[in-house]
Motif scaffolding. Structure first.
Motif, PDB file in Angstrom:
ATOM      1  N   ARG A  82      51.186  40.475  14.664  1.00  0.00           N
ATOM      2  CA  ARG A  82      50.812  39.319  15.468  1.00  0.00           C
ATOM      3  C   ARG A  82      51.453  39.434  16.852  1.00  0.00           C
ATOM      4  NH1 ARG A  82      51.264  33.696  12.552  1.00  0.00           N
ATOM      5  NH2 ARG A  82      49.764  33.301  14.217  1.00  0.00           N
ATOM      6  N   GLY A  83      50.841  38.797  17.808  1.00  0.00           N
ATOM      7  CA  GLY A  83      51.414  38.754  19.143  1.00  0.00           C
ATOM      8  C   GLY A  83      50.814  39.727  20.126  1.00  0.00           C
ATOM      9  N   LEU A  84      49.739  40.409  19.751  1.00  0.00           N
ATOM     10  CA  LEU A  84      49.141  41.380  20.663  1.00  0.00           C
ATOM     11  C   LEU A  84      48.595  40.697  21.914  1.00  0.00           C
ATOM     12  CD1 LEU A  84      47.260  43.734  18.171  1.00  0.00           C
ATOM     13  CD2 LEU A  84      49.252  44.284  19.534  1.00  0.00           C
ATOM     14  N   THR A  85      48.007  39.520  21.735  1.00  0.00           N
ATOM     15  CA  THR A  85      47.464  38.802  22.888  1.00  0.00           C
ATOM     16  C   THR A  85      48.572  38.370  23.835  1.00  0.00           C
ATOM     17  OG1 THR A  85      45.615  38.002  21.546  1.00  0.00           O
ATOM     18  CG2 THR A  85      46.042  36.852  23.611  1.00  0.00           C
ATOM     19  N   THR A  86      49.685  37.891  23.272  1.00  0.00           N
ATOM     20  CA  THR A  86      50.819  37.490  24.108  1.00  0.00           C
ATOM     21  C   THR A  86      51.397  38.693  24.838  1.00  0.00           C
ATOM     22  OG1 THR A  86      51.356  35.677  22.604  1.00  0.00           O
ATOM     23  CG2 THR A  86      53.086  36.395  24.102  1.00  0.00           C
ATOM     24  N   ALA A  87      51.494  39.828  24.159  1.00  0.00           N
ATOM     25  CA  ALA A  87      51.979  41.042  24.812  1.00  0.00           C
ATOM     26  C   ALA A  87      51.058  41.442  25.963  1.00  0.00           C
ATOM     27  CB  ALA A  87      52.075  42.180  23.796  1.00  0.00           C
ATOM     28  N   ALA A  88      49.752  41.293  25.745  1.00  0.00           N
ATOM     29  CA  ALA A  88      48.804  41.620  26.810  1.00  0.00           C
ATOM     30  C   ALA A  88      48.932  40.645  27.976  1.00  0.00           C
ATOM     31  CB  ALA A  88      47.374  41.593  26.266  1.00  0.00           C
ATOM     32  N   SER A  89      49.219  39.372  27.679  1.00  0.00           N
ATOM     33  CA  SER A  89      49.373  38.388  28.758  1.00  0.00           C
ATOM     34  C   SER A  89      50.620  38.682  29.587  1.00  0.00           C
ATOM     35  CB  SER A  89      49.429  36.972  28.179  1.00  0.00           C
ATOM     36  OG  SER A  89      50.639  36.733  27.495  1.00  0.00           O
ATOM     37  N   VAL A  90      51.703  39.125  28.930  1.00  0.00           N
ATOM     38  CA  VAL A  90      52.916  39.498  29.666  1.00  0.00           C
ATOM     39  C   VAL A  90      52.631  40.681  30.590  1.00  0.00           C
ATOM     40  CG1 VAL A  90      55.259  40.414  29.428  1.00  0.00           C
ATOM     41  CG2 VAL A  90      54.491  38.582  27.930  1.00  0.00           C
ATOM     42  N   TRP A  91      51.922  41.651  30.074  1.00  0.00           N
ATOM     43  CA  TRP A  91      51.563  42.825  30.874  1.00  0.00           C
ATOM     44  C   TRP A  91      50.678  42.422  32.051  1.00  0.00           C
ATOM     45  CZ3 TRP A  91      46.769  45.525  31.424  1.00  0.00           C
ATOM     46  CH2 TRP A  91      46.886  46.787  32.014  1.00  0.00           C
ATOM     47  N   SER A  92      49.731  41.496  31.807  1.00  0.00           N
ATOM     48  CA  SER A  92      48.841  41.036  32.871  1.00  0.00           C
ATOM     49  C   SER A  92      49.599  40.247  33.926  1.00  0.00           C
ATOM     50  CB  SER A  92      47.720  40.170  32.281  1.00  0.00           C
ATOM     51  OG  SER A  92      46.963  40.886  31.334  1.00  0.00           O
ATOM     52  N   VAL A  93      50.570  39.439  33.488  1.00  0.00           N
ATOM     53  CA  VAL A  93      51.369  38.655  34.426  1.00  0.00           C
ATOM     54  C   VAL A  93      52.170  39.580  35.340  1.00  0.00           C
ATOM     55  CG1 VAL A  93      53.422  37.181  34.558  1.00  0.00           C
ATOM     56  CG2 VAL A  93      51.501  36.510  33.156  1.00  0.00           C
ATOM     57  N   ALA A  94      52.633  40.698  34.823  1.00  0.00           N
ATOM     58  CA  ALA A  94      53.328  41.680  35.663  1.00  0.00           C
ATOM     59  C   ALA A  94      52.410  42.180  36.763  1.00  0.00           C
ATOM     60  CB  ALA A  94      53.832  42.844  34.816  1.00  0.00           C
ATOM     61  N   GLY A  95      51.149  42.383  36.428  1.00  0.00           N
ATOM     62  CA  GLY A  95      50.182  42.785  37.445  1.00  0.00           C
ATOM     63  C   GLY A  95      49.971  41.708  38.492  1.00  0.00           C
ATOM     64  N   VAL A  96      49.962  40.432  38.056  1.00  0.00           N
ATOM     65  CA  VAL A  96      49.833  39.322  39.000  1.00  0.00           C
ATOM     66  C   VAL A  96      51.024  39.312  39.953  1.00  0.00           C
ATOM     67  CG1 VAL A  96      49.801  36.809  39.227  1.00  0.00           C
ATOM     68  CG2 VAL A  96      48.419  37.909  37.462  1.00  0.00           C
ATOM     69  N   GLY A  97      52.223  39.516  39.418  1.00  0.00           N
ATOM     70  CA  GLY A  97      53.416  39.544  40.253  1.00  0.00           C
ATOM     71  C   GLY A  97      53.389  40.664  41.270  1.00  0.00           C
ATOM     72  N   LEU A  98      52.921  41.834  40.852  1.00  0.00           N
ATOM     73  CA  LEU A  98      52.804  42.955  41.791  1.00  0.00           C
ATOM     74  C   LEU A  98      51.823  42.629  42.915  1.00  0.00           C
ATOM     75  CD1 LEU A  98      52.709  45.999  39.320  1.00  0.00           C
ATOM     76  CD2 LEU A  98      54.593  45.328  40.818  1.00  0.00           C
ATOM     77  N   ALA A  99      50.716  41.957  42.555  1.00  0.00           N
ATOM     78  CA  ALA A  99      49.732  41.593  43.572  1.00  0.00           C
ATOM     79  C   ALA A  99      50.310  40.588  44.567  1.00  0.00           C
ATOM     80  CB  ALA A  99      48.478  41.015  42.905  1.00  0.00           C
ATOM     81  N   VAL A 100      51.083  39.611  44.054  1.00  0.00           N
ATOM     82  CA  VAL A 100      51.710  38.637  44.942  1.00  0.00           C
ATOM     83  C   VAL A 100      52.710  39.321  45.859  1.00  0.00           C
ATOM     84  CG1 VAL A 100      53.187  36.592  45.059  1.00  0.00           C
ATOM     85  CG2 VAL A 100      51.366  36.707  43.361  1.00  0.00           C
ATOM     86  N   GLY A 101      53.526  40.199  45.281  1.00  0.00           N
ATOM     87  CA  GLY A 101      54.505  40.917  46.083  1.00  0.00           C
ATOM     88  C   GLY A 101      53.879  41.787  47.145  1.00  0.00           C
ATOM     89  N   GLY A 102      52.686  42.281  46.867  1.00  0.00           N
ATOM     90  CA  GLY A 102      51.982  43.114  47.833  1.00  0.00           C
ATOM     91  C   GLY A 102      51.168  42.319  48.832  1.00  0.00           C
TER      92      GLY A 102
END
Length: 221
Positions: A82-102
């Motif tokens: 269980r938790g694959l969706t949450t793990a994917a959301s954490v990974w996606s949020v990291a991408g959002v942070g990189l986009a904001v930082g850029g």
């Protein structure tokens, strides 16, 4: 901005009481934004005639490094994951942070909206149309030693191909064994046909059942 966008996604996970919730998503988003900013601007003093800078090198480590948090969000219990969706959301949020930082504000906001729609908006549709076909968990109490997989398959007939797992837990103190059966995904009508054949099980004492879209965990009883 990254904290706000991370909180929007994290709140949806927090609402469902997952381990990676509001604060985790906010921290991941802010941290990845900071790493991106440092990657772009943090080494400008080192630039020179013979020194070039690739801002993507440090940022790329976020994409691979965030995997340790994703692994921590996945809960493995026996054969249940269980938790694959949450793990994917954490990974996606990291991408959002990189986009904001850029400085890519429109893509980061758009991605946040899309991620939120995937997590919260599609789930009701998934339950309505996909979860209609569910696995069935059945607990059968039978007289000790009277039910084997072969006998069970014989009782079900052609429906025996629906059996996904068959686990017998013998009882030393009681005169009844507990048999745990998981049937593959099927509609309620298909399960009704199988249920009508339970009466042919020898030594049957009682049956309890539930519908689920997860595999059975033989270690949870």
């Amino acid at each position: 901005m990254s904290a706000v966008l991370g909180s929007v996604i994290g709140f949806e996970r927090e609402r469902l009481s997952w381990a990676a919730g509001l604060r985790t998503h906010m921290l991941v988003c802010v941290g990845s934004a900071l790493i991106m900013i440092v990657s772009i601007y943090g080494f400008s003093d080192a630039l020179g005639e013979h020194v070039t800078l690739d801002p993507s090198r440090v940022a790329a480590q976020v994409v691979s490094g965030i995997g340790f948090l994703g692994a921590g969000a996945i809960l493995a219990r026996g054969q249940v994951i269980r938790g694959l969706t949450t793990a994917a959301s954490v990974w996606s949020v990291a991408g959002v942070g990189l986009a904001v930082g850029g400085g890519l504000y429109i893509p980061s906001i758009s991605a946040t909206i899309i991620i939120l729609l995937i997590l919260a908006g599609i789930k009701p549709l998934e339950k309505r149309f996909i979860a209609y076909h569910q696995r069935r968990h059945v607990t059968i109490k039978v007289r000790r030693g009277q039910l084997t997989l072969g006998i069970f398959n014989q009782a079900l007939g052609v429906s025996a191909n629906r059996v996904k797992q068959f686990i017998v837990q013998p009882s030393e103190k009681e005169e009844y064994d507990s048999v745990y059966v998981v049937f593959s995904r099927m509609s309620p009508q298909e399960y009704g046909v199988i249920r009508s054949k339970f009466k042919d099980i020898p030594g049957l004492e009682s049956i309890s059942e539930r519908a689920s879209d997860e595999d059975i965990d033989p270690y949870s009883w």
